[in-house]
Design an enzyme around this catalytic site. Structure first.
Site, PDB file in Angstrom:
ATOM      1  N   HIS A   1      38.042 -17.034 -16.750  1.00 43.23           N
ATOM      2  CA  HIS A   1      37.949 -15.679 -17.684  1.00 43.23           C
ATOM      3  C   HIS A   1      38.315 -14.450 -16.807  1.00 43.23           C
ATOM      4  O   HIS A   1      38.305 -13.717 -17.328  1.00 43.23           O
ATOM      5  CB  HIS A   1      36.636 -15.703 -18.372  1.00 43.23           C
ATOM      6  CG  HIS A   1      36.170 -16.611 -19.383  1.00 43.23           C
ATOM      7  ND1 HIS A   1      35.463 -16.381 -20.638  1.00 43.23           N
ATOM      8  CD2 HIS A   1      36.698 -17.997 -19.630  1.00 43.23           C
ATOM      9  CE1 HIS A   1      35.420 -17.489 -21.445  1.00 43.23           C
ATOM     10  NE2 HIS A   1      35.988 -18.292 -20.621  1.00 43.23           N
TER      11      HIS A   1
ATOM     12  N   ASP B   1      42.991 -23.405 -26.390  1.00 42.96           N
ATOM     13  CA  ASP B   1      43.143 -21.679 -26.358  1.00 42.96           C
ATOM     14  C   ASP B   1      42.508 -21.471 -25.104  1.00 42.96           C
ATOM     15  O   ASP B   1      41.749 -21.949 -24.341  1.00 42.96           O
ATOM     16  CB  ASP B   1      42.495 -21.525 -27.597  1.00 42.96           C
ATOM     17  CG  ASP B   1      40.906 -21.744 -27.584  1.00 42.96           C
ATOM     18  OD1 ASP B   1      40.687 -22.984 -27.099  1.00 42.96           O
ATOM     19  OD2 ASP B   1      39.894 -20.862 -27.995  1.00 42.96           O
TER      20      ASP B   1
ATOM     21  N   GLU C   1      37.808 -22.641 -29.331  1.00 45.16           N
ATOM     22  CA  GLU C   1      36.733 -22.771 -28.495  1.00 45.16           C
ATOM     23  C   GLU C   1      36.234 -21.381 -28.147  1.00 45.16           C
ATOM     24  O   GLU C   1      34.939 -21.082 -27.847  1.00 45.16           O
ATOM     25  CB  GLU C   1      36.742 -23.577 -27.208  1.00 45.16           C
ATOM     26  CG  GLU C   1      35.260 -24.126 -26.630  1.00 45.16           C
ATOM     27  CD  GLU C   1      34.527 -23.428 -25.778  1.00 45.16           C
ATOM     28  OE1 GLU C   1      33.282 -23.432 -25.591  1.00 45.16           O
ATOM     29  OE2 GLU C   1      35.501 -22.611 -25.018  1.00 45.16           O
ATOM     30  N   GLU C   2      37.318 -20.638 -27.555  1.00 43.70           N
ATOM     31  CA  GLU C   2      36.970 -19.277 -27.091  1.00 43.70           C
ATOM     32  C   GLU C   2      36.812 -18.286 -28.057  1.00 43.70           C
ATOM     33  O   GLU C   2      36.520 -17.169 -27.675  1.00 43.70           O
ATOM     34  CB  GLU C   2      38.322 -18.937 -26.018  1.00 43.70           C
ATOM     35  CG  GLU C   2      38.418 -19.921 -25.087  1.00 43.70           C
ATOM     36  CD  GLU C   2      37.466 -20.048 -23.683  1.00 43.70           C
ATOM     37  OE1 GLU C   2      36.676 -19.348 -24.055  1.00 43.70           O
ATOM     38  OE2 GLU C   2      37.802 -20.559 -22.695  1.00 43.70           O
TER      39      GLU C   2
ATOM     40  N   HIS D   1      39.424 -27.780 -25.111  1.00 42.19           N
ATOM     41  CA  HIS D   1      40.201 -26.950 -26.061  1.00 42.19           C
ATOM     42  C   HIS D   1      41.457 -26.528 -25.388  1.00 42.19           C
ATOM     43  O   HIS D   1      41.483 -26.336 -24.190  1.00 42.19           O
ATOM     44  CB  HIS D   1      39.396 -25.566 -26.375  1.00 42.19           C
ATOM     45  CG  HIS D   1      38.791 -24.976 -25.161  1.00 42.19           C
ATOM     46  ND1 HIS D   1      39.578 -23.989 -24.361  1.00 42.19           N
ATOM     47  CD2 HIS D   1      37.707 -25.060 -24.266  1.00 42.19           C
ATOM     48  CE1 HIS D   1      38.759 -23.636 -23.392  1.00 42.19           C
ATOM     49  NE2 HIS D   1      37.701 -24.208 -23.137  1.00 42.19           N
TER      50      HIS D   1
ATOM     51  N   ASP E   1      40.258 -23.361 -17.218  1.00 44.84           N
ATOM     52  CA  ASP E   1      39.373 -23.337 -18.396  1.00 44.84           C
ATOM     53  C   ASP E   1      40.403 -23.343 -19.563  1.00 44.84           C
ATOM     54  O   ASP E   1      40.677 -22.338 -19.971  1.00 44.84           O
ATOM     55  CB  ASP E   1      38.502 -22.148 -18.590  1.00 44.84           C
ATOM     56  CG  ASP E   1      37.672 -22.134 -19.565  1.00 44.84           C
ATOM     57  OD1 ASP E   1      37.514 -23.208 -20.393  1.00 44.84           O
ATOM     58  OD2 ASP E   1      37.088 -21.258 -20.058  1.00 44.84           O
TER      59      ASP E   1
ATOM     60  N   GLU F   1      34.856 -29.124 -19.877  1.00 40.01           N
ATOM     61  CA  GLU F   1      34.821 -27.650 -19.364  1.00 40.01           C
ATOM     62  C   GLU F   1      34.250 -27.332 -17.831  1.00 40.01           C
ATOM     63  O   GLU F   1      33.976 -28.466 -17.187  1.00 40.01           O
ATOM     64  CB  GLU F   1      33.432 -27.089 -20.041  1.00 40.01           C
ATOM     65  CG  GLU F   1      33.444 -26.972 -21.358  1.00 40.01           C
ATOM     66  CD  GLU F   1      34.319 -25.731 -21.914  1.00 40.01           C
ATOM     67  OE1 GLU F   1      34.735 -24.737 -20.904  1.00 40.01           O
ATOM     68  OE2 GLU F   1      34.912 -25.463 -22.938  1.00 40.01           O
TER      69      GLU F   1
HETATM   70 ZN   LIG Z   1      36.393 -23.378 -21.809  1.00 44.36          ZN
END
Ligand SMILES: [Zn+2]
Length: 386
Positions: free
Chosen positions: A356, A76, A141-142, A74, A107, A170
């Protein structure tokens, strides 16, 4: 002091920084997929953009008719959080002490860049691989994950385009790149239980029906129930009550209703249906007046052996000199939408300690390791299929 890695960045570092500098907070893509598509097009990939609602997805495929290997990921990223707590702008990549800082560094823009460079290196040496190669890249995805991988898979299934092997980028690693590979995920099932009684004054117990008293023994039994014993890859299925509510706030009122929310993280030893039936029978055994509704958040999947596992494990052993641990721990990922089509799915990416978080980063040398691991995995798979 001048950082020489910035004057002459390696291909993977340059592409990672280019991706980070695009502020693609979910579900925005900000040109990341176009950047990837341009590189893939130059390698002979056919490019398909799939736009669903607010979400841009990329499906790129090189070759037609051979078994299909797919890189998935992903573009995003999660929101930055308070900007004043970042030591540098999250969308202006910066290297300090060998670490590349920026939102999405781990990520998973580093993984996306490593996939592209690994593919370019692999095809330069092996222009006619034993398999076709694809990229399934989403920008949600997020977020709510409704218009991303799930929708692309629906399109692929409708035209019977099947993925045989899939590597999701991931961030699976903990201390060193490749120390952990995710080879499955637990299923997630949420239940919402309402227990009905009769409200009234606590001083007149013969006129009330207390839903707390009725539910308590049932909840005790549910919380002590053994659902399965797990297996070699999955821990035992876990049942957790996450919310419980009853009461008016007054000390002299018996409430009329109790509400409980609970969640299963379950192994491949049981099914969602079997868990639902067991809960129903326990609740009925305690003679509750109840309503029970369910949301199935994700099916469990497991890739325990096969050509992809061998190719990835061998690559880690060759490059890193240790044997990776195959695990199914952690939350859900988009692998849950790809695995049910019959694909072998693994997840391998950089270390996940800062994902994150404020000041997200990736070790610059880990990006180089990841390129080697992805390329060696392709080489191993090619050898096993030739
Ligand atoms: Zn991810």
């Amino acid at each position: 002091m001048i950082d020489t890695t910035l004057i002459n960045p390696s291909p993977v570092l340059a592409l990672t920084m280019d991706l980070i500098s695009r502020p693609s907070v979910t579900p925005a893509d900000e040109g990341c997929q176009q950047l990837m598509a341009d590189r893939l097009k130059a390698q002979g990939f056919a490019i398909e953009s799939m736009f669903f609602e607010d979400t841009l997805n990329l499906w790129a495929r090189r070759g037609q008719g051979k078994p299909l290997f797919c890189f998935a990921g992903h573009t995003d990223v999660v929101p930055t959080g308070p900007l004043d707590q970042w030591h540098s702008d999250p969308f202006q990549p910066q290297i300090r002490d060998g670490l590349l800082y920026g939102r999405g560094a781990a990520d998973m823009k580093g993984s996306l860049a490593a996939m592209i460079i690994a593919t370019e290196q692999f095809l330069a040496a092996t222009p006619e691989p034993a398999f076709d190669i694809a990229y399934l890249i989403t920008s949600d995805e997020e977020g709510p994950f409704i218009n991303g991988t799930m929708r692309v898979i629906e399109v692929l299934e409708a035209r019977q385009e099947k993925i045989r092997w899939c590597l999701v980028g991931e961030p699976s690693s903990t201390q060193q790149v490749g120390d952990v590979i995710k080879n499955g995920r637990r299923g997630s099932l949420t239940g919402y239980l309402k227990v009905n009684g009769i409200q009234g004054h606590v001083a007149y117990p013969h006129l009330v029906d207390n839903p707390i008293h009725r539910a308590a023994p049932a909840l005790a039994q549910l919380s002590q129930q053994v659902w399965d014993h797990g297996n070699a890859y999955f821990p035992a299925t876990s049942f957790q009550i996450s919310n419980i509510h009853a009461g008016t706030g007054a000390t002299n009122v018996v409430p009329g209703q109790l509400e409980v929310t609970f969640n299963f993280r379950y192994s491949t030893e049981v099914t969602a249906q079997a868990l639902q039936q067991q809960v129903e029978s326990i609740v009925q055994h305690h003679q509750l007046q109840y309503e029970l509704t369910w949301v199935l958040n994700g099916l469990p999947f497991l890739t325990d052996s096969g050509a992809l596992v061998a190719a990835v494990v061998d690559a880690v052993e060759q490059r890193q000199g240790f044997t990776p641990s195959l695990e199914t721990t952690g939350g859900t990922s988009d692998g849950r939408f790809i695995a049910p089509t019959g694909a072998q799915v693994l997840e391998l990416g950089p270390c996940n300690g800062s994902i994150h978080k404020i000041n997200e980063h990736v070790r610059v040398s880990d990006l180089e390791s990841l390129v080697d691991l992805y390329r060696m995995m392709l080489e191993n798979l090619h050898r096993s299929q030739s």
